[in-house]
Design a protein around this motif. Structure first.
Motif, mmCIF file in Angstrom:
data_model
loop_
_atom_site.group_PDB
_atom_site.id
_atom_site.type_symbol
_atom_site.label_atom_id
_atom_site.label_comp_id
_atom_site.label_asym_id
_atom_site.label_seq_id
_atom_site.Cartn_x
_atom_site.Cartn_y
_atom_site.Cartn_z
ATOM 1 N N LEU A 8 60.260 51.154 50.093
ATOM 2 C CA LEU A 8 59.748 51.931 51.183
ATOM 3 C C LEU A 8 60.089 53.397 51.081
ATOM 4 O O LEU A 8 59.333 54.388 51.448
ATOM 5 C CB LEU A 8 60.202 51.596 52.716
ATOM 6 N N VAL A 9 61.346 53.796 50.481
ATOM 7 C CA VAL A 9 61.584 54.970 50.299
ATOM 8 C C VAL A 9 60.924 55.835 49.267
ATOM 9 O O VAL A 9 60.108 56.848 49.529
ATOM 10 C CB VAL A 9 63.076 55.267 49.715
ATOM 11 N N LYS A 10 60.234 54.892 48.103
ATOM 12 C CA LYS A 10 59.356 55.369 47.261
ATOM 13 C C LYS A 10 58.035 55.739 47.922
ATOM 14 O O LYS A 10 57.395 56.812 47.419
ATOM 15 C CB LYS A 10 59.400 54.382 46.187
ATOM 16 N N TRP A 11 57.619 54.843 48.521
ATOM 17 C CA TRP A 11 56.243 55.078 49.428
ATOM 18 C C TRP A 11 56.302 56.296 50.143
ATOM 19 O O TRP A 11 55.279 57.242 50.106
ATOM 20 C CB TRP A 11 55.715 53.892 49.858
ATOM 21 N N THR A 12 57.195 56.495 51.025
ATOM 22 C CA THR A 12 57.521 57.583 51.780
ATOM 23 C C THR A 12 57.232 59.058 50.945
ATOM 24 O O THR A 12 56.753 59.885 51.221
ATOM 25 C CB THR A 12 58.842 57.387 52.706
ATOM 26 N N ALA A 13 58.068 58.880 49.846
ATOM 27 C CA ALA A 13 58.165 60.063 48.845
ATOM 28 C C ALA A 13 56.857 60.294 48.194
ATOM 29 O O ALA A 13 56.320 61.565 48.208
ATOM 30 C CB ALA A 13 59.279 59.638 47.776
ATOM 31 N N ILE A 14 55.976 59.318 47.845
ATOM 32 C CA ILE A 14 54.662 59.458 47.599
ATOM 33 C C ILE A 14 53.788 59.940 48.336
ATOM 34 O O ILE A 14 53.152 60.857 47.898
ATOM 35 C CB ILE A 14 54.339 58.143 46.958
ATOM 36 N N LEU A 15 53.723 59.580 49.517
ATOM 37 C CA LEU A 15 53.166 59.847 50.657
ATOM 38 C C LEU A 15 53.274 61.477 51.103
ATOM 39 O O LEU A 15 52.297 62.057 51.445
ATOM 40 C CB LEU A 15 52.826 58.918 51.814
ATOM 41 N N THR A 16 54.529 61.759 51.207
ATOM 42 C CA THR A 16 54.891 63.071 51.539
ATOM 43 C C THR A 16 54.424 63.998 50.428
ATOM 44 O O THR A 16 54.098 65.260 50.705
ATOM 45 C CB THR A 16 56.168 63.152 51.915
ATOM 46 N N MET A 17 54.584 63.822 49.160
ATOM 47 C CA MET A 17 54.307 64.371 48.081
ATOM 48 C C MET A 17 52.953 64.706 47.907
ATOM 49 O O MET A 17 52.261 65.804 47.786
ATOM 50 C CB MET A 17 54.659 63.819 46.749
ATOM 51 N N VAL A 18 51.924 63.532 48.360
ATOM 52 C CA VAL A 18 50.479 63.867 48.385
ATOM 53 C C VAL A 18 50.208 64.907 49.404
ATOM 54 O O VAL A 18 49.351 65.752 49.306
ATOM 55 C CB VAL A 18 49.701 62.425 48.409
ATOM 56 N N ALA A 19 50.617 64.612 50.652
ATOM 57 C CA ALA A 19 50.188 65.553 51.706
ATOM 58 C C ALA A 19 50.580 66.861 51.421
ATOM 59 O O ALA A 19 49.954 67.717 51.671
ATOM 60 C CB ALA A 19 51.377 65.026 52.881
#
Length: 224
Positions: A8-19
């Motif tokens: 979940l940490v990795k997914w949050t990092a990925i999504l905020t990076m894409v944003a």
């Protein structure tokens, strides 16, 4: 065993990076820059958590990171030709070595960590998030192991990493700078909370996560 919290940490990092990177498509969406300040500290938390869980130094982990640092540089510079830094992956790779040096007592591991820190210091201006970014995974590791006032270390490093941006550094009292510092600081407690969530089942972030970085940069460039 996989950790749902770590994924979940990795997914949050990925999504905020894409944003954050979507600003290339919508330059007027300045707020996405603030959201994106969560990404790097969370990626560093993922590194620290992996290093803490590992029984030994994982050369394959570093190998994959170095390989995609090379593969990502072309798409990164195509998307942002005026950049003065490498992509984020070299900073993360050096941070991994420093974290290993903190975690492992072997002389060669400590030496590798020291060399990585020296490289980060010497080439800080060419690294995204600079020397503070290189030290942040180790800062996370030490805070999670020692607790107490050591939690100030990742907080300060996360904020200092953003101040390697010359514009932010030159406009310390500007609203965007203050919000950037707040988001970088907030990433530390947010990361801790997310890492503890084990009830949510999310898709595992495996090696495709390395490939996602250059591919999403290419997609954004094509859509511009």
């Amino acid at each position: 065993m996989r950790s749902s919290g770590l994924d979940l940490v990795k997914w949050t990092a990925i999504l905020t990076m894409v944003a954050d990177h979507l600003r290339y498509l919508w330059p007027a969406a300045d707020g996405l820059f603030i959201v994106g300040r969560l990404a790097y500290p969370l990626f560093c938390l993922a590194i620290a958590a992996n290093v803490a869980r590992a029984q030994s130094i994982q050369a394959r982990y570093l190998g994959w990171m170095l390989a995609f640092a090379v593969l990502s540089e072309g798409p990164y510079r195509w998307l942002d030709p005026g950049t003065q830094t490498f992509s984020v992956i070299p900073t993360l790779a050096l941070g991994l070595l420093v974290a290993w040096g903190v975690r492992n007592a072997q002389v060669w591991a400590r030496l590798a960590g020291l060399v990585a820190a020296l490289v980060g210091a010497l080439y800080s201006q060419h690294l995204m998030y600079g020397l503070p970014g290189v030290l942040l995974p180790a800062g996370w590791l030490m805070a999670r192991q020692l607790g107490g006032l050591t939690w100030l270390l990742p907080c300060l490093l996360a904020m200092a990493g953003n101040l390697t941006n010359s514009w932010l550094r030159g406009h310390l009292l500007a609203p965007v700078t203050l919000l950037t510092m707040a988001a970088a600081l907030l990433a530390i407690p947010v990361g801790c909370l997310i890492l503890r969530i084990e009830r949510w089942r999310v898709p595992a972030v495996r090696r495709w996560g390395y490939l996602f970085y250059p591919v999403h940069l290419l997609v954004i460039k094509v859509l511009m």
